[in-house]
Motif scaffolding. Structure first.
Motif, PDB file in Angstrom:
ATOM      1  N   GLN A  91     -47.708   9.750   3.013  1.00  0.00           N
ATOM      2  CA  GLN A  91     -47.979  10.479   1.730  1.00  0.00           C
ATOM      3  C   GLN A  91     -48.135   9.605   0.629  1.00  0.00           C
ATOM      4  OE1 GLN A  91     -45.355  14.133   1.515  1.00  0.00           O
ATOM      5  NE2 GLN A  91     -44.032  13.189   3.154  1.00  0.00           N
ATOM      6  N   VAL A  92     -47.756   8.400   0.577  1.00  0.00           N
ATOM      7  CA  VAL A  92     -47.797   7.243  -0.403  1.00  0.00           C
ATOM      8  C   VAL A  92     -48.482   6.055   0.143  1.00  0.00           C
ATOM      9  CG1 VAL A  92     -46.670   5.878  -2.121  1.00  0.00           C
ATOM     10  CG2 VAL A  92     -45.790   8.281  -1.641  1.00  0.00           C
ATOM     11  N   LYS A  93     -49.603   5.737  -0.551  1.00  0.00           N
ATOM     12  CA  LYS A  93     -50.249   4.718   0.114  1.00  0.00           C
ATOM     13  C   LYS A  93     -50.539   3.409  -0.814  1.00  0.00           C
ATOM     14  CE  LYS A  93     -53.013   7.272   3.441  1.00  0.00           C
ATOM     15  NZ  LYS A  93     -54.195   7.807   3.977  1.00  0.00           N
ATOM     16  N   GLN A  94     -50.354   2.226  -0.497  1.00  0.00           N
ATOM     17  CA  GLN A  94     -50.677   1.180  -1.201  1.00  0.00           C
ATOM     18  C   GLN A  94     -51.716   0.258  -0.420  1.00  0.00           C
ATOM     19  OE1 GLN A  94     -46.114   0.545  -2.343  1.00  0.00           O
ATOM     20  NE2 GLN A  94     -47.188  -0.776  -3.546  1.00  0.00           N
ATOM     21  N   ASN A  95     -52.956   0.318  -0.607  1.00  0.00           N
ATOM     22  CA  ASN A  95     -54.100  -0.150   0.239  1.00  0.00           C
ATOM     23  C   ASN A  95     -54.185  -1.740  -0.132  1.00  0.00           C
ATOM     24  OD1 ASN A  95     -54.628   2.639   1.289  1.00  0.00           O
ATOM     25  ND2 ASN A  95     -55.682   3.173  -0.537  1.00  0.00           N
ATOM     26  N   SER A  96     -53.579  -2.131  -1.023  1.00  0.00           N
ATOM     27  CA  SER A  96     -53.917  -3.573  -0.895  1.00  0.00           C
ATOM     28  C   SER A  96     -52.439  -4.320  -0.663  1.00  0.00           C
ATOM     29  CB  SER A  96     -54.181  -4.133  -2.518  1.00  0.00           C
ATOM     30  OG  SER A  96     -55.185  -3.433  -2.845  1.00  0.00           O
ATOM     31  N   PRO A  97     -52.428  -4.999   0.507  1.00  0.00           N
ATOM     32  CA  PRO A  97     -51.198  -5.638   0.883  1.00  0.00           C
ATOM     33  C   PRO A  97     -50.571  -6.763  -0.081  1.00  0.00           C
ATOM     34  CG  PRO A  97     -52.969  -6.111   2.647  1.00  0.00           C
ATOM     35  CD  PRO A  97     -53.438  -5.101   1.483  1.00  0.00           C
ATOM     36  N   SER A  98     -51.888  -7.473  -0.610  1.00  0.00           N
ATOM     37  CA  SER A  98     -51.459  -8.432  -1.594  1.00  0.00           C
ATOM     38  C   SER A  98     -52.368  -8.638  -2.438  1.00  0.00           C
ATOM     39  CB  SER A  98     -51.610  -9.818  -0.682  1.00  0.00           C
ATOM     40  OG  SER A  98     -53.088 -10.162  -0.200  1.00  0.00           O
ATOM     41  N   LEU A  99     -51.977  -9.590  -3.498  1.00  0.00           N
ATOM     42  CA  LEU A  99     -52.593  -9.635  -4.915  1.00  0.00           C
ATOM     43  C   LEU A  99     -52.409 -10.791  -5.442  1.00  0.00           C
ATOM     44  CD1 LEU A  99     -54.600  -8.500  -6.989  1.00  0.00           C
ATOM     45  CD2 LEU A  99     -52.444  -7.477  -8.054  1.00  0.00           C
ATOM     46  N   SER A 100     -53.262 -11.576  -5.781  1.00  0.00           N
ATOM     47  CA  SER A 100     -52.978 -13.080  -6.679  1.00  0.00           C
ATOM     48  C   SER A 100     -53.666 -13.006  -7.814  1.00  0.00           C
ATOM     49  CB  SER A 100     -53.549 -14.178  -5.653  1.00  0.00           C
ATOM     50  OG  SER A 100     -53.254 -15.223  -6.320  1.00  0.00           O
TER      51      SER A 100
END
Lengths: 113, 117
Positions: free
Chosen positions: A3-12
């Protein structure tokens, strides 16, 4: 059913620049959205929240934007600092489901000096 | 320390054994939650206690999982006949639950890292 998605596992990002973390949701019954920050071997700590009746909430360097029609929210960190490096979780709660939070998978933010 | 505390911080057990995890919420917090975080995943809701109301057990993955809470204080999460897929960090959180339930800030403990061999 996520129901809740964060599609980027990482960010620099570079120190001093803006960090933008994104979150999408599917349940239209959600009426509060929260961001939590988590360091390794520690529990999550509350960062900022927004009610579904608002489209923006700001607290210092942190701003959360909510786009209800797109079922999307984002967390902006300006300026980013090395100490912001952590895993960020988006979470949502629904008025008819008690206080339980539904979490996204998290985005690991790395802020480089 | 006035935060949420959990014990043990780490637990290694053999498959088939029972384990008990303990949570001490912040004093005065009427709501208590248990979540689970498997490696590389988000937090998964397990169970929620609110005052004297019946707990919301909708997140418990199987009947091997159970939890109790004594009044508005300590809670114990019990996993019977542990399986390797139970390996995770088990997190407890509490909240005041004064101004209505949705959107209340939850304060998390450091978690118990459970490894089932």
């Amino acid at each position: 059913d996520q129901q809740v998605k964060q599609n980027s596992p990482s960010l620099s990002v570079q120190e001093g620049r803006i960090s933008i973390l994104n979150c999408d949701y599917t349940n239209s019954m959600f009426d509060y959205f929260l961001w939590y920050k988590k360091y390794p071997a520690e529990g999550p700590t509350f960062l900022i929240s927004i009610s579904s009746i608002k489209d923006k909430n700001e607290d210092g360097r942190f701003t959360v934007f909510l786009n209800k029609s797109a079922k999307h929210l984002s967390l902006h960190i300006v300026p980013s600092q090395p100490g912001d490096s952590a895993v960020y979780f988006c979470a949502a709660s629904a008025w008819n489901q008690g206080g339980k939070l539904i979490f996204g998978q998290g985005t690991e933010l790395s802020v480089k000096p | 320390g006035a935060g949420v505390s959990q014990s043990p911080s780490n637990k290694v057990t053999e498959k088939g054994k029972d384990v008990e995890l303990r949570c001490d919420p912040i004093s005065g917090h009427t709501a208590l939650y248990w979540y689970r975080q498997r490696l590389g995943q988000g937090l998964e809701f397990l169970i929620y206690f609110q005052g004297n109301s019946a707990p919301d057990k909708s997140g418990l993955p199987s009947d091997r999982f159970s939890a109790e809470r004594t009044g508005e204080s300590v809670s114990t999460l019990t996993i019977q006949r542990t399986q390797q897929e139970d390996s995770a960090v088990y997190l407890c959180a509490s909240s005041l639950a004064l101004k209505g339930r949705s959107g209340e800030t939850q304060y998390f403990g450091p978690g118990t890292r459970l490894l089932v061999l």
